[in-house]
Design an enzyme around this catalytic site. Structure first.
Site, PDB file in Angstrom:
ATOM      1  N   ASP A 152       0.848  -1.194   0.000  1.00  0.00           N
ATOM      2  CA  ASP A 152       0.000   0.000   0.000  1.00  0.00           C
ATOM      3  C   ASP A 152       0.887   1.248   0.000  1.00  0.00           C
ATOM      4  O   ASP A 152       1.997   1.221   0.514  1.00  0.00           O
ATOM      5  CB  ASP A 152      -0.853   0.047   1.286  1.00  0.00           C
ATOM      6  CG  ASP A 152      -2.086  -0.841   1.202  1.00  0.00           C
ATOM      7  OD1 ASP A 152      -2.382  -1.363   0.115  1.00  0.00           O
ATOM      8  OD2 ASP A 152      -2.762  -1.003   2.238  1.00  0.00           O
TER       9      ASP A 152
ATOM     10  N   ARG B  82      -0.888  -0.881  -8.895  1.00  0.00           N
ATOM     11  CA  ARG B  82      -2.231  -0.395  -8.571  1.00  0.00           C
ATOM     12  C   ARG B  82      -2.243   1.123  -8.703  1.00  0.00           C
ATOM     13  O   ARG B  82      -1.408   1.810  -8.118  1.00  0.00           O
ATOM     14  CB  ARG B  82      -2.596  -0.773  -7.123  1.00  0.00           C
ATOM     15  CG  ARG B  82      -3.952  -0.203  -6.681  1.00  0.00           C
ATOM     16  CD  ARG B  82      -4.137  -0.307  -5.166  1.00  0.00           C
ATOM     17  NE  ARG B  82      -4.104  -1.671  -4.694  1.00  0.00           N
ATOM     18  CZ  ARG B  82      -3.862  -2.003  -3.407  1.00  0.00           C
ATOM     19  NH1 ARG B  82      -3.620  -1.059  -2.506  1.00  0.00           N
ATOM     20  NH2 ARG B  82      -3.842  -3.266  -3.038  1.00  0.00           N
TER      21      ARG B  82
HETATM   22  C1  LIG Z   1      -8.428  -1.493  -3.963  1.00  0.00           C
HETATM   23  C2  LIG Z   1      -8.042  -0.134  -3.464  1.00  0.00           C
HETATM   24  C3  LIG Z   1      -6.820   0.034  -2.869  1.00  0.00           C
HETATM   25  C4  LIG Z   1      -6.428   1.307  -2.441  1.00  0.00           C
HETATM   26  N1  LIG Z   1      -5.165   1.488  -1.935  1.00  0.00           N
HETATM   27  C5  LIG Z   1      -4.764   2.729  -1.611  1.00  0.00           C
HETATM   28  C6  LIG Z   1      -3.419   2.996  -1.214  1.00  0.00           C
HETATM   29  O1  LIG Z   1      -2.577   2.100  -1.121  1.00  0.00           O
HETATM   30  N2  LIG Z   1      -3.086   4.279  -0.914  1.00  0.00           N
HETATM   31  C7  LIG Z   1      -3.987   5.304  -1.010  1.00  0.00           C
HETATM   32  O2  LIG Z   1      -3.613   6.460  -0.761  1.00  0.00           O
HETATM   33  N3  LIG Z   1      -5.259   5.079  -1.368  1.00  0.00           N
HETATM   34  C8  LIG Z   1      -5.663   3.823  -1.663  1.00  0.00           C
HETATM   35  N4  LIG Z   1      -6.956   3.622  -2.061  1.00  0.00           N
HETATM   36  C9  LIG Z   1      -7.963   4.695  -1.877  1.00  0.00           C
HETATM   37  C10 LIG Z   1      -8.021   5.610  -3.086  1.00  0.00           C
HETATM   38  O3  LIG Z   1      -6.849   6.372  -3.152  1.00  0.00           O
HETATM   39  C11 LIG Z   1      -9.223   6.554  -2.977  1.00  0.00           C
HETATM   40  O4  LIG Z   1      -9.091   7.332  -1.838  1.00  0.00           O
HETATM   41  C12 LIG Z   1     -10.546   5.838  -2.948  1.00  0.00           C
HETATM   42  O5  LIG Z   1     -10.568   4.737  -3.786  1.00  0.00           O
HETATM   43  C13 LIG Z   1     -11.665   6.783  -3.400  1.00  0.00           C
HETATM   44  O6  LIG Z   1     -11.424   7.229  -4.708  1.00  0.00           O
HETATM   45  P1  LIG Z   1     -12.321   6.825  -5.976  1.00  0.00           P
HETATM   46  O7  LIG Z   1     -11.385   6.587  -7.098  1.00  0.00           O
HETATM   47  O8  LIG Z   1     -13.159   5.664  -5.644  1.00  0.00           O
HETATM   48  O9  LIG Z   1     -13.125   8.109  -6.298  1.00  0.00           O
HETATM   49  P2  LIG Z   1     -13.961   9.159  -5.452  1.00  0.00           P
HETATM   50  O10 LIG Z   1     -13.507  10.484  -5.959  1.00  0.00           O
HETATM   51  O11 LIG Z   1     -13.930   8.908  -3.980  1.00  0.00           O
HETATM   52  O12 LIG Z   1     -15.422   8.860  -5.945  1.00  0.00           O
HETATM   53  C14 LIG Z   1     -15.737   9.083  -7.306  1.00  0.00           C
HETATM   54  C15 LIG Z   1     -17.111   8.555  -7.609  1.00  0.00           C
HETATM   55  O13 LIG Z   1     -17.151   7.144  -7.336  1.00  0.00           O
HETATM   56  C16 LIG Z   1     -18.442   6.800  -6.858  1.00  0.00           C
HETATM   57  N5  LIG Z   1     -18.341   6.310  -5.483  1.00  0.00           N
HETATM   58  C17 LIG Z   1     -17.295   6.444  -4.644  1.00  0.00           C
HETATM   59  N6  LIG Z   1     -17.568   5.874  -3.442  1.00  0.00           N
HETATM   60  C18 LIG Z   1     -18.828   5.393  -3.542  1.00  0.00           C
HETATM   61  C19 LIG Z   1     -19.696   4.715  -2.641  1.00  0.00           C
HETATM   62  N7  LIG Z   1     -19.330   4.453  -1.358  1.00  0.00           N
HETATM   63  N8  LIG Z   1     -20.916   4.335  -3.079  1.00  0.00           N
HETATM   64  C20 LIG Z   1     -21.301   4.616  -4.337  1.00  0.00           C
HETATM   65  N9  LIG Z   1     -20.531   5.271  -5.227  1.00  0.00           N
HETATM   66  C21 LIG Z   1     -19.312   5.661  -4.835  1.00  0.00           C
HETATM   67  C22 LIG Z   1     -19.264   8.066  -6.874  1.00  0.00           C
HETATM   68  O14 LIG Z   1     -19.907   8.163  -8.106  1.00  0.00           O
HETATM   69  C23 LIG Z   1     -18.201   9.148  -6.742  1.00  0.00           C
HETATM   70  O15 LIG Z   1     -18.619  10.391  -7.233  1.00  0.00           O
HETATM   71  C24 LIG Z   1      -7.341   2.384  -2.542  1.00  0.00           C
HETATM   72  C25 LIG Z   1      -8.566   2.197  -3.156  1.00  0.00           C
HETATM   73  C26 LIG Z   1      -8.933   0.969  -3.637  1.00  0.00           C
HETATM   74  C27 LIG Z   1     -10.233   0.818  -4.320  1.00  0.00           C
END
Ligand SMILES: Cc1cc2nc3c(=O)[nH]c(=O)nc-3n(C[C@H](O)[C@H](O)[C@H](O)COP(=O)(O)OP(=O)(O)OC[C@H]3O[C@@H](n4cnc5c(N)ncnc54)[C@H](O)[C@@H]3O)c2cc1C
Length: 306
Positions: free
Chosen positions: A132, A182
């Site tokens: 991560d 990732r």
């Molecule tokens: C598998 C995985 C591993 C990760 N590992 C790391 C890491 O190592 N380091 C790190 O800094 N971050 C990590 N993250 C977190 C990542 O950086 C984001 O903070 C997180 O994924 C939210 O960003 P998003 O791309 O989903 O978009 P966002 O900007 O949060 O959401 C965009 C759109 O997605 C949809 N959406 C988002 N959440 C929901 C919900 N709960 N229900 C319905 N629709 C929703 C909505 O339409 C929203 O407008 C990880 C995320 C994932 C999925």
């Protein structure tokens, strides 16, 4: 604004005690966390894999401060991998590891040793490890440790955060044959000097990074719930002639399960990040910071305490 307040709260031990003691916490946690023990995590893992999803399991916890804690985290991952193997769930499974939980901040060589032991244990049961990525002060150290680990375990996965201005260059470096990367937006509060602040700029960076990864020789892992970015990724995969087995989508446990099922149904590899453990506070607060609807959920639960 709300996001920075919640992310600041994620580092407050006073607020942590308040949230942990609140009766609502169990329900909120259950939504995003697959249990507190290895057995509960295995049950959640079996449910997910039974529906055609694959998993990356994370033992919750970060920023350990003693060598004993770091050793205990290593022992927990070894026990988890052994339990996954005995349950017949290890082949193709991934574990996500935070180097700060292994002592990266106070003893980088020891943290590297712990990570190497986890990589060896994962390889022995047919699984993989992904490191991560945490806040930007750890990025160089994490990428250095990644290269060290890849000498013996080339399948060790990296995480790159689209909100960092440096990430396009890091994508170019890491888009090499066999390199599992990732790509996510990034979950920490970062200063303007190193990170894009506007959501649209983060999204544009995500797309530029996605293009670099797809046009390279590595294995992109697209970690987002964003419908627009998922649609762009599906389109770009066709453009770059990427077969479904040449990249994967990743989402967090409890977030957009119907979309997870749809992507798996379309034939894509859909990996669910499944956290478990008692140390859920920092993880939960980052999830709340991402989505105001989740904060409203928490607020309703807080009021229901009276
Ligand atoms: C598998 C995985 C591993 C990760 N590992 C790391 C890491 O190592 N380091 C790190 O800094 N971050 C990590 N993250 C977190 C990542 O950086 C984001 O903070 C997180 O994924 C939210 O960003 P998003 O791309 O989903 O978009 P966002 O900007 O949060 O959401 C965009 C759109 O997605 C949809 N959406 C988002 N959440 C929901 C919900 N709960 N229900 C319905 N629709 C929703 C909505 O339409 C929203 O407008 C990880 C995320 C994932 C999925």
């Amino acid at each position: 604004m709300l996001r920075s307040v919640i992310l600041a709260a994620s580092r407050s031990t006073t607020i942590e005690r308040l949230v942990a003691a609140a009766p609502f916490s169990r329900d909120v946690v259950r939504r995003f966390v697959g249990g507190t023990t290895i057995d509960e995590a295995l049950t959640a893992a079996a449910e997910l894999t039974g529906t055609g999803l694959v998993i990356s399991i994370d033992h919750l916890g970060e920023d350990t401060t003693t060598a004993e804690q770091a050793s205990a985290v290593r022992a927990e991952y070894l026990a988890l991998l052994d339990a996954l193997d005995r349950a017949g769930l290890a082949a193709g499974a991934d574990v996500s590891v935070k180097l700060s939980a292994l002592g990266q901040r106070f003893d980088e060589p020891a943290a590297t040793g712990h990570a190497r032991a986890i990589c060896a244990a994962a390889a022995a049961v047919g699984g993989t490890v992904t490191l991560d990525m945490e806040d930007h002060t750890t990025t160089d150290s994490t990428l250095d440790i990644l290269q060290t680990l890849r000498a013996d375990h080339p399948s060790t996965g990296a995480v790159l955060q689209a909100y960092l201005r440096r990430t396009e260059a890091d994508c170019r470096e890491l888009a090499t044959a066999g390199s599992r990367v990732r790509l996510c937006k990034g979950a920490y509060a970062e200063p303007e000097s190193v990170a894009y602040q506007a959501a649209i700029d983060v999204d544009k960076s995500f797309v530029r990074c996605l293009n670099i990864l797809f046009s390279g020789a590595g294995y992109p892992m697209l970690a987002t719930h964003d419908p627009r970015l998922i649609a762009i990724a599906e389109d770009r995969a066709r453009w770059f002639d990427r077969a479904p087995e040449e990249f994967e989508f990743q989402m967090l446990y409890g977030v957009r399960p119907a979309e997870q099922a749809r992507l798996a149904g379309e034939g894509y590899t859909m990996r669910v990040y499944l956290p478990y453990g008692t140390d859920w506070y920092g993880y939960l607060m980052r999830r709340l910071a991402e989505r105001p609807a989740n904060v409203a959920f928490l607020g309703r639960a807080l009021r229901s305490r009276d």
